[in-house]
Design an enzyme around this catalytic site. Sequence first.
Site, short mmCIF file in Angstrom:
data_model
loop_
_atom_site.label_atom_id
_atom_site.label_comp_id
_atom_site.label_asym_id
_atom_site.label_seq_id
_atom_site.Cartn_x
_atom_site.Cartn_y
_atom_site.Cartn_z
N GLN A 127 0.82 -1.22 0.00
CA GLN A 127 0.00 0.00 0.00
C GLN A 127 0.85 1.26 0.00
O GLN A 127 0.35 2.33 -0.36
CB GLN A 127 -0.96 0.00 1.19
CG GLN A 127 -0.30 0.08 2.54
CD GLN A 127 -1.29 -0.07 3.69
OE1 GLN A 127 -1.53 -1.17 4.18
NE2 GLN A 127 -1.86 1.04 4.12
N CYS A 133 -5.52 0.46 3.68
CA CYS A 133 -5.50 -0.95 4.07
C CYS A 133 -6.88 -1.59 3.93
O CYS A 133 -7.00 -2.75 3.57
CB CYS A 133 -5.02 -1.09 5.49
SG CYS A 133 -5.98 -0.10 6.63
N HIS A 266 -6.07 -1.16 11.47
CA HIS A 266 -5.45 -1.65 10.24
C HIS A 266 -6.20 -2.87 9.71
O HIS A 266 -6.45 -3.82 10.46
CB HIS A 266 -3.99 -2.01 10.55
CG HIS A 266 -3.21 -2.48 9.37
ND1 HIS A 266 -3.21 -1.80 8.17
CD2 HIS A 266 -2.41 -3.55 9.19
CE1 HIS A 266 -2.44 -2.46 7.31
NE2 HIS A 266 -1.94 -3.51 7.91
N ASN A 288 -0.58 -9.36 4.89
CA ASN A 288 -0.54 -7.92 5.08
C ASN A 288 -0.38 -7.22 3.72
O ASN A 288 -0.22 -7.89 2.68
CB ASN A 288 0.62 -7.56 6.01
CG ASN A 288 0.37 -6.28 6.79
OD1 ASN A 288 -0.47 -5.47 6.39
ND2 ASN A 288 1.10 -6.07 7.86
#
Length: 347
Positions: A127, A133, A266, A288
């Site tokens: 990102q 996110c 997040h 992630n």
Amino acid sequence: MKIIFILTLTAYFSQAEVTFRSFQVQHKKKYSALELTRREQIFNQNLIKIQKNNEKYRKGLVSYQMGINQFSDLTEEEFSSRFKTLPLNNTKLKNVLTQDSNNFNISDLPESIDWREKGIVTEVKDQGLCGACWAFSATGALEGQLALNYKTLIPISEQQLIDCDTKVNVGCDGGYIQEALQFATTNGLTTEENYPYIQARGYCRKWKKNVVRGGGYVNILPYNETDLKLAVGLMGPVSVAIHSGPFQFYQSGIHSGAACTDNVDHGVLVVGYGKNTSSQEEYWLLKNSWGTSWGENGYFKLAMSKNNTGLCGIAKQSCYPINVTNCGYSLVQNVLVLGLVCIKLFF
Ligand SMILES: *[C@@H]1O[C@H](CO)[C@@H](O)[C@H](O)[C@H]1NC(C)=O
Ligand SMILES: *[C@@H]1O[C@H](CO)[C@@H](O)[C@H](O)[C@H]1NC(C)=O
Ligand SMILES: *[C@@H]1O[C@H](CO)[C@@H](O)[C@H](O)[C@H]1NC(C)=O
Ligand SMILES: *[C@@H]1O[C@H](CO)[C@@H](O)[C@H](O)[C@H]1NC(C)=O
Ligand SMILES: *[C@@H]1O[C@H](CO)[C@@H](O)[C@H](O)[C@H]1NC(C)=O
Ligand SMILES: *[C@@H]1O[C@H](CO)[C@@H](O)[C@H](O)[C@H]1NC(C)=O
């Protein structure tokens, strides 16, 4: 005695200096002369944190290692301000389904699962300097359902969500994962290739054919890891929100949830769970969106909690899309198959 002490100190600092230089090179960091000193100070403080943790790891006191990564020159506050999933405000979410776990049979749960092995998880994305996110978490869950339903793994566009899903969500300044799944249901989404990521909010552009359309989503009841496990084990990858601060320097192993709260900020994607057979420690496997140089090639493991409520807020606001269809086209061995309606295909 005194001389030896000073020499050791000098050796230590010059070592830290060398480490800082190579960090700057590796992560292409350019600072103004003014900023350099401050960044070096922060880096050195972080380095001590990392070394302390890894000392504990060597003694077997913690089961995860920390390391230098792209975030090593940031304070905790600076780091946390980058990743913003808005705290869930239920009053803003209408017509939401909640998972009825009675529909599942707990004895159907696999002992462990890694959805990457089933070919339904795309490459790790990055990102960068944009707090979207929420978009990455949502596309990850959609990509998984699309691949499960159609055997086609296609990276889906986050940029389209950032630019176009703006009724509630605020692009690089944060958003709700649920809102993104709702957008995919109402409007459909195209590929990453058609609408590539630019790390900033732009104007909503017209896009070529959609590749995915959601059919709504399901919220999992909060603070119940058993419910989360049923979803991950039997439905596919699940979007979750976590408290990101404690993961700033995570490198490998099972994070204990140390220093975590359930103030989630997040969005990430649970892609499996498992158990370390020697330590018997149970963990979640998560994808992630911080690139592949962070963590275990972009992935991380977080311990399951002892009281089933979840660490770092992982079970606080989790959800997944349902009835995901392929509205537009599918790629079958690189051949474009056009379709005007959403047809459930099996091949
Ligand atoms: C939730 O949304 C409602 C309606 O938009 C608003 O009145 C309320 O202040 C919000 N609560 C929080 C905690 O953001
Ligand atoms: C957690 O979920 C499981 C499975 O749905 C259920 O059996 C259990 O009662 C739930 N626990 C709590 C505390 O609600
Ligand atoms: C759950 O699955 C087990 C094993 O397949 C079966 O024996 C049991 O009857 C099932 N329970 C329900 C409620 O369907
Ligand atoms: C499992 O745990 C043991 C003991 O904590 C550790 O040495 C080992 O590296 C772990 N295995 C994996 C695959 O993480
Ligand atoms: C569950 O355990 C965590 C710490 O591991 C604690 O903060 C939390 O209050 C506990 N929750 C309940 C409902 O016992
Ligand atoms: C939609 O999803 C729900 C939950 O997964 C499922 O029970 C239902 O059969 C699906 N509907 C269609 C039309 O596929």
